[in-house]
Enzyme design. Structure first.
Site, PDB file in Angstrom:
ATOM      1  N   VAL A   1      -9.645   3.622   5.441  1.00  0.00           N
ATOM      2  CA  VAL A   1     -10.808   4.363   5.119  1.00  0.00           C
ATOM      3  C   VAL A   1     -11.124   5.260   6.552  1.00  0.00           C
ATOM      4  O   VAL A   1     -11.271   6.410   6.617  1.00  0.00           O
ATOM      5  CB  VAL A   1     -11.922   3.333   4.887  1.00  0.00           C
ATOM      6  CG1 VAL A   1     -13.312   4.221   5.388  1.00  0.00           C
ATOM      7  CG2 VAL A   1     -11.893   2.920   3.531  1.00  0.00           C
TER       8      VAL A   1
ATOM      9  N   ASP B   1      -8.692   2.504  17.578  1.00  0.00           N
ATOM     10  CA  ASP B   1      -8.409   1.145  16.872  1.00  0.00           C
ATOM     11  C   ASP B   1      -7.595   0.086  17.783  1.00  0.00           C
ATOM     12  O   ASP B   1      -7.137   0.677  18.900  1.00  0.00           O
ATOM     13  CB  ASP B   1      -7.044   1.334  15.724  1.00  0.00           C
ATOM     14  CG  ASP B   1      -7.030   0.347  14.633  1.00  0.00           C
ATOM     15  OD1 ASP B   1      -7.501   0.579  13.422  1.00  0.00           O
ATOM     16  OD2 ASP B   1      -6.712  -0.874  14.787  1.00  0.00           O
TER      17      ASP B   1
ATOM     18  N   LEU C   1     -14.015   6.153  -1.496  1.00  0.00           N
ATOM     19  CA  LEU C   1     -12.962   6.721  -1.779  1.00  0.00           C
ATOM     20  C   LEU C   1     -11.775   5.938  -2.504  1.00  0.00           C
ATOM     21  O   LEU C   1     -12.093   4.672  -2.322  1.00  0.00           O
ATOM     22  CB  LEU C   1     -12.155   7.361  -0.527  1.00  0.00           C
ATOM     23  CG  LEU C   1     -11.950   6.430   0.453  1.00  0.00           C
ATOM     24  CD1 LEU C   1     -10.472   5.704   0.106  1.00  0.00           C
ATOM     25  CD2 LEU C   1     -11.553   7.243   1.958  1.00  0.00           C
TER      26      LEU C   1
ATOM     27  N   GLU D   1      -7.739   4.742  -2.654  1.00  0.00           N
ATOM     28  CA  GLU D   1      -6.540   4.816  -2.134  1.00  0.00           C
ATOM     29  C   GLU D   1      -5.648   5.389  -3.032  1.00  0.00           C
ATOM     30  O   GLU D   1      -5.693   5.302  -4.542  1.00  0.00           O
ATOM     31  CB  GLU D   1      -6.004   3.355  -2.020  1.00  0.00           C
ATOM     32  CG  GLU D   1      -6.593   2.866  -0.754  1.00  0.00           C
ATOM     33  CD  GLU D   1      -6.158   1.232  -0.318  1.00  0.00           C
ATOM     34  OE1 GLU D   1      -4.917   0.755  -0.843  1.00  0.00           O
ATOM     35  OE2 GLU D   1      -6.819   0.520   0.122  1.00  0.00           O
TER      36      GLU D   1
ATOM     37  N   ASN E   1     -19.001  -1.338  -7.272  1.00  0.00           N
ATOM     38  CA  ASN E   1     -17.589  -1.960  -7.408  1.00  0.00           C
ATOM     39  C   ASN E   1     -17.912  -2.927  -8.413  1.00  0.00           C
ATOM     40  O   ASN E   1     -17.048  -3.098  -9.308  1.00  0.00           O
ATOM     41  CB  ASN E   1     -17.078  -2.504  -6.015  1.00  0.00           C
ATOM     42  CG  ASN E   1     -16.387  -1.432  -5.200  1.00  0.00           C
ATOM     43  OD1 ASN E   1     -16.257  -0.467  -5.722  1.00  0.00           O
ATOM     44  ND2 ASN E   1     -15.924  -1.730  -4.093  1.00  0.00           N
TER      45      ASN E   1
ATOM     46  N   GLY F   1      -5.123  -3.976 -18.715  1.00  0.00           N
ATOM     47  CA  GLY F   1      -4.023  -4.233 -17.779  1.00  0.00           C
ATOM     48  C   GLY F   1      -3.941  -5.722 -17.247  1.00  0.00           C
ATOM     49  O   GLY F   1      -4.495  -6.461 -18.007  1.00  0.00           O
TER      50      GLY F   1
ATOM     51  N   GLY G   1      -7.268  -5.646  -8.944  1.00  0.00           N
ATOM     52  CA  GLY G   1      -6.740  -6.236  -7.505  1.00  0.00           C
ATOM     53  C   GLY G   1      -7.138  -5.010  -6.752  1.00  0.00           C
ATOM     54  O   GLY G   1      -8.146  -4.454  -6.719  1.00  0.00           O
TER      55      GLY G   1
ATOM     56  N   CYS H   1     -10.413  -4.007  -2.441  1.00  0.00           N
ATOM     57  CA  CYS H   1     -11.769  -3.781  -2.583  1.00  0.00           C
ATOM     58  C   CYS H   1     -12.668  -4.643  -3.998  1.00  0.00           C
ATOM     59  O   CYS H   1     -13.353  -5.621  -3.511  1.00  0.00           O
ATOM     60  CB  CYS H   1     -12.361  -2.432  -2.650  1.00  0.00           C
ATOM     61  SG  CYS H   1     -12.076  -1.363  -1.290  1.00  0.00           S
TER      62      CYS H   1
HETATM   63  N1  LIG Z   1      -9.272   0.792   1.256  1.00  0.00           N
HETATM   64  C1  LIG Z   1     -10.257   1.106   0.341  1.00  0.00           C
HETATM   65  O1  LIG Z   1      -9.881   1.932  -0.535  1.00  0.00           O
HETATM   66  C2  LIG Z   1     -11.738   1.104   0.973  1.00  0.00           C
HETATM   67  C3  LIG Z   1     -12.441   1.906  -0.110  1.00  0.00           C
HETATM   68  C4  LIG Z   1     -14.005   1.949   0.265  1.00  0.00           C
HETATM   69  C5  LIG Z   1     -14.292   1.143   1.325  1.00  0.00           C
HETATM   70  N2  LIG Z   1     -13.700   0.344   2.167  1.00  0.00           N
HETATM   71  C6  LIG Z   1     -14.184  -0.592   2.918  1.00  0.00           C
HETATM   72  O2  LIG Z   1     -13.928   0.041   4.301  1.00  0.00           O
HETATM   73  C7  LIG Z   1     -13.450  -0.988   5.265  1.00  0.00           C
HETATM   74  C8  LIG Z   1     -12.347  -0.778   6.163  1.00  0.00           C
HETATM   75  O3  LIG Z   1     -11.261  -0.950   4.928  1.00  0.00           O
HETATM   76  P1  LIG Z   1      -9.719  -0.418   5.154  1.00  0.00           P
HETATM   77  O4  LIG Z   1      -9.155  -0.765   3.821  1.00  0.00           O
HETATM   78  O5  LIG Z   1      -9.752   0.854   5.911  1.00  0.00           O
HETATM   79  O6  LIG Z   1      -9.193  -1.664   6.175  1.00  0.00           O
HETATM   80  P2  LIG Z   1      -7.858  -1.685   7.028  1.00  0.00           P
HETATM   81  O7  LIG Z   1      -7.514  -3.012   7.227  1.00  0.00           O
HETATM   82  O8  LIG Z   1      -6.789  -0.641   6.353  1.00  0.00           O
HETATM   83  O9  LIG Z   1      -8.242  -1.068   8.293  1.00  0.00           O
HETATM   84  C9  LIG Z   1      -8.987  -1.605   9.321  1.00  0.00           C
HETATM   85  C10 LIG Z   1      -8.756  -1.158  10.981  1.00  0.00           C
HETATM   86  O10 LIG Z   1      -9.919  -1.665  11.467  1.00  0.00           O
HETATM   87  C11 LIG Z   1      -9.191  -1.998  12.881  1.00  0.00           C
HETATM   88  N3  LIG Z   1      -9.739  -2.722  13.590  1.00  0.00           N
HETATM   89  C12 LIG Z   1     -10.301  -4.234  13.585  1.00  0.00           C
HETATM   90  N4  LIG Z   1     -11.006  -4.631  14.672  1.00  0.00           N
HETATM   91  C13 LIG Z   1     -11.486  -3.659  15.465  1.00  0.00           C
HETATM   92  C14 LIG Z   1     -12.091  -3.189  16.646  1.00  0.00           C
HETATM   93  N5  LIG Z   1     -12.796  -4.194  17.171  1.00  0.00           N
HETATM   94  N6  LIG Z   1     -11.893  -1.903  17.294  1.00  0.00           N
HETATM   95  C15 LIG Z   1     -11.288  -1.098  16.501  1.00  0.00           C
HETATM   96  N7  LIG Z   1     -10.499  -1.363  15.535  1.00  0.00           N
HETATM   97  C16 LIG Z   1     -10.409  -2.435  14.891  1.00  0.00           C
HETATM   98  C17 LIG Z   1      -8.072  -2.733  12.413  1.00  0.00           C
HETATM   99  O11 LIG Z   1      -6.802  -2.813  13.526  1.00  0.00           O
HETATM  100  C18 LIG Z   1      -7.551  -1.743  11.179  1.00  0.00           C
HETATM  101  O12 LIG Z   1      -6.571  -0.944  11.563  1.00  0.00           O
HETATM  102  C19 LIG Z   1     -13.753  -2.203   4.399  1.00  0.00           C
HETATM  103  O13 LIG Z   1     -14.887  -2.653   4.642  1.00  0.00           O
HETATM  104  C20 LIG Z   1     -13.546  -1.975   2.929  1.00  0.00           C
HETATM  105  O14 LIG Z   1     -14.143  -2.846   2.106  1.00  0.00           O
HETATM  106  C21 LIG Z   1     -12.287   0.176   1.840  1.00  0.00           C
END
Ligand SMILES: NC(=O)c1ccc[n+]([C@@H]2O[C@H](COP(=O)([O-])OP(=O)(O)OC[C@H]3O[C@@H](n4cnc5c(N)ncnc54)[C@H](O)[C@@H]3O)[C@@H](O)[C@H]2O)c1
Length: 456
Positions: A11, A30, A152, A154, A210, A255, A259, A262
């Site tokens: 995200v 990050d 969004l 993935e 969701n 299906g 999974g 999210c």
């Molecule tokens: N992946 C999806 O499709 C999606 C869609 C909508 C919402 N979300 C939500 O968005 C959020 C992030 O999801 P994601 O899939 O991008 O997670 P991710 O695990 O891919 O990314 C999270 C990132 O945060 C970093 N991080 C952790 N602690 C940190 C800190 N203290 N300082 C800086 N960076 C730090 C991690 O190293 C990692 O790179 C979640 O709450 C998720 O539920 C995800």
């Protein structure tokens, strides 16, 4: 505008790169040193179509930067938090350690009028707690905390980010709303509606959306099970339902169960929140329970396809990611499926175009192959677990030549029964009639039927 994005995962990286593409100056921060070093070298640590070019262009043009430390954050007009909120081990609540860790870390560095925007999916009331921490750390400051959940998908993340159905902004503060609206202005000009709501409402919108999508998937999965009992075709049922505008065709694909990173964790976290408040979400509870059982139960379909036992049999599983066009295997249905196949004594060979490295720690007893055909070599059955484009047009003749038995279990319903019949496979799909393999090839059958009845 100056934007800081904390968390450069699926995200954060996509959102940061898109904001930079809108013309803002974005710093993605990050904690993962390897990730930041890779990004600085121009290497994108996740697989997301279009992201390499987007990051490269905006980095080259000086609008996108990467850092490990949030130094410079005091100049940001808006600070977005996009760190992970996984399921907490043991109880299923959202684990907010990363969120609160970030807030405590940035609190002393923020400008006194900073706008902190939570993009991570967080339980209702998390914004209140973030605000409390900021007031505790900076009693004299006038910071605002906004909820701006992300929707969004993935695999289509850039398109989704740039063409959102809506932008949800949760805040009662006019200044905060104006800053967030300005960050999203290019989308607003394209007529993406901004939904200004209270912060708690915004937090709940994300979970409710969701949970509803998860319910739609689970509903059609149960209808698929009924189709198998009564001899109906779930794809036709779904089409017949989906053409009704009140229902809509999306998320009606039967299906192996939902999974991904999210839906499973968010439905569980929503149930936990409801419990905390003494409210009941019985529909969502049932959805989560039904889905949990379904993923492993898919192994039974494979057992049925091989006449009751898979001990010592070789099964080729195509697809390890929870959906195509991503390398994300978090909570992928392939993982419990393969674990069940292993438990039942099968040898599992597998191929996935992007997710094999991520799957390896969860699935150590798998022979990883470098193509779908390599996985199918000598297999007693091929199981299609993820609908990657390259699995949609497999050379069926070639498959039949290299497999030990002509059996395909299509958990994504990507093939038609008539093509499987022509290729003479035993074919089991989800919620659709089975196709049986004929020991005598169809051409020979035709010859046979031309003989006079008396000779028969
Ligand atoms: N992946 C999806 O499709 C999606 C869609 C909508 C919402 N979300 C939500 O968005 C959020 C992030 O999801 P994601 O899939 O991008 O997670 P991710 O695990 O891919 O990314 C999270 C990132 O945060 C970093 N991080 C952790 N602690 C940190 C800190 N203290 N300082 C800086 N960076 C730090 C991690 O190293 C990692 O790179 C979640 O709450 C998720 O539920 C995800």
């Amino acid at each position: 505008m100056q934007v800081t994005m904390i968390g450069a995962g699926y995200v954060g990286l996509v959102s940061g790169a898109c904001f930079a593409d809108f013309g803002h100056h974005v710093t993605c921060i990050d904690k993962d040193a390897g990730r930041i070093a890779a990004l600085r070298r121009g290497h994108i640590p996740i697989f997301e179509p279009g992201l390499v070019d987007l990051v490269e262009t905006n980095t080259r043009q000086g609008r996108l930067e990467f850092a490990m430390e949030p130094t410079g954050i005091g100049d940001a007009d808006a600070v977005f938090i996009a760190v992970g909120t996984p399921s907490r081990r043991g109880d299923g609540h959202a684990d907010l350690t990363y969120i609160y860790g970030v807030v405590r870390e940035i609190a002393p560095l923020l400008s006194p009028t900073a706008i902190v925007v939570t993009k991570s999916t967080v339980p209702i009331g998390t914004g209140d707690e973030i605000e409390r921490i900021l007031r505790e750390e900076r009693p004299d400051a006038e910071m605002q905390v906004v909820s701006n959940p992300e929707f969004l998908r993935e695999g289509a993340a850039i398109y989704d980010f740039k063409h959102p159905d809506r932008i949800v902004v949760g805040s009662d503060d006019a200044r905060a709303r104006a800053v967030v609206a300005e960050v999203y202005r290019p989308l607003y000009l394209n007529a993406a509606p901004i939904l200004n709501v209270s912060r708690r409402t915004a937090e709940l919108i994300k979970y409710a959306a969701n949970a509803f999508l998860a319910t739609k998937i689970t509903f059609i999965n149960e209808i698929a099970d009924l189709c198998e009992c009564v001899g109906a075709d779930v794809q036709d049922v779904a089409r017949g339902m989906g053409l009704d505008n009140r229902i809509g065709a999306k998320f009606l694909h039967a299906g192996p169960g939902f999974g991904g990173s999210c839906l499973p964790k968010d439905t569980t976290a929503l149930i936990k929140t409801a419990h905390d408040y003494g409210a009941q979400l019985r529909i969502v509870e049932t959805v989560a329970a039904v889905n949990d059982q379904r993923k492993r139960a898919m192994a039974r379909k494979v057992v049925a396809a091989l006449d009751g036992s898979i001990r010592g049999r070789t099964i080729a599983v195509l697809g390890l990611t929870f959906k195509p066009n991503t390398d994300d295997t978090r909570d992928s249905p392939s993982i419990p499926l393969i674990t069940a196949l292993n438990d039942l004594g099968a040898v599992v060979r597998s191929y996935d175009p992007a997710g094999m490295e991520q799957a390896k720690p969860h699935l150590p007893n798998v022979i990883y192959c470098d193509s779908a055909y390599a996985a199918a070599e000598g297999a007693d059955a091929v199981v299609i677990a993820t609908e990657w484009e390259q699995f949609r047009a497999l050379d069926l003749e070639r498959l039949r030549r290299i497999m030990a038995r002509p059996v395909i279990v299509d958990l994504r319903n990507i093939y038609r029964a008539d093509e499987m019949q022509r290729a003479n496979f035993r074919y089991l799909a989800v919620g659709r009639p089975d196709v049986e393999h004929s020991p005598t090839p169809p051409a020979a059958n035709r010859q046979k039927s031309k003989r006079p009845a008396a000779v028969e």
